[in-house]
Design an enzyme around this catalytic site. Sequence first.
Site, short mmCIF file in Angstrom:
data_model
loop_
_atom_site.label_atom_id
_atom_site.label_comp_id
_atom_site.label_asym_id
_atom_site.label_seq_id
_atom_site.Cartn_x
_atom_site.Cartn_y
_atom_site.Cartn_z
N GLU A 81 0.80 -1.22 0.00
CA GLU A 81 0.00 0.00 0.00
C GLU A 81 0.84 1.27 0.00
O GLU A 81 0.31 2.37 -0.19
CB GLU A 81 -0.95 -0.01 1.20
CG GLU A 81 -2.06 -1.03 1.06
CD GLU A 81 -2.99 -1.10 2.26
OE1 GLU A 81 -2.61 -0.60 3.33
OE2 GLU A 81 -4.09 -1.65 2.11
N GLU A 112 7.27 -22.01 7.65
CA GLU A 112 7.73 -21.14 8.74
C GLU A 112 8.79 -21.80 9.62
O GLU A 112 9.42 -21.15 10.44
CB GLU A 112 6.55 -20.71 9.61
CG GLU A 112 5.94 -21.81 10.46
CD GLU A 112 4.89 -21.24 11.41
OE1 GLU A 112 5.03 -21.49 12.63
OE2 GLU A 112 3.96 -20.58 10.96
#
Length: 272
Positions: A81, A112
Amino acid sequence: MTFIKTTEQDSNYNHLEKMTVNELLVNINNEDTAVPIAVKNAIPQIESLIEQVISKLKIGGRLFYIGAGTSGRLGILDASECPPTFGVTHDLVIGLIAGGDTAIRKAVEFAEDSTTQGWEDLKAYNVSTNDVVIGIAASGTTPYVIAALENCNDNGIITGCITCNKKSPLSQISQYPIEVIVGPEFVTGSSRMKAGTAQKLVLNMISTATMIKLDKVKGNKMVDMQLSNNKLVDRGIKMLAKELSISYEDAQSLLEKYKNVRAAIQNYNYGY
């Protein structure tokens, strides 16, 4: 001191399946009210990290977010953004997630848990001492993130983190840790809830404060935003009309000419 994950502790509520929808909503909302208070308590830590980010970006460095699961997605969201909001390049703020782009939409099993891939992902971007790397992990125990930051430390790269457990392994190895202690989740262990909200609030602070200090905002307006849709074009025109005390039509002509709010203001002021 024994490390205890408060994010994994039993919920303060039980028999959730027996609650009405209204009871569920009220109770979730009650829990959510603790989040901004927890963020407020962490402002000194947030400020310390942001000062480092601003310093490095001013000399041409970059900001990296690195995480897994929800934490990784939130970092990517904030990074993605920045270009449309502040008009910066896509390589100024970079979000990385365990498992790569596939993991943005679908969980990648055991991604992960890698203790090597995080550093490899950073090296693919030629991470350097000009950059800042922020690890995001609600638990503070994600191997992908911890190992990446350890490698950054070994290579003289500034590290920070956003976690929701106190004195976690991630906090211990971060040079500028941010700990937002939100307590147990409404659904036990579902850290996409309060912890995720807390992380999003902190990310908002990091990117917004940084971009303001990099002169990407004038007054309180996003003068460098990308004019990528009709709503944003209209917003840009109204910004110009108000800032320059001109008509909507004149502002529209200016924006069509210069394609950028800041450029239009500057050229108008200089009489071009």
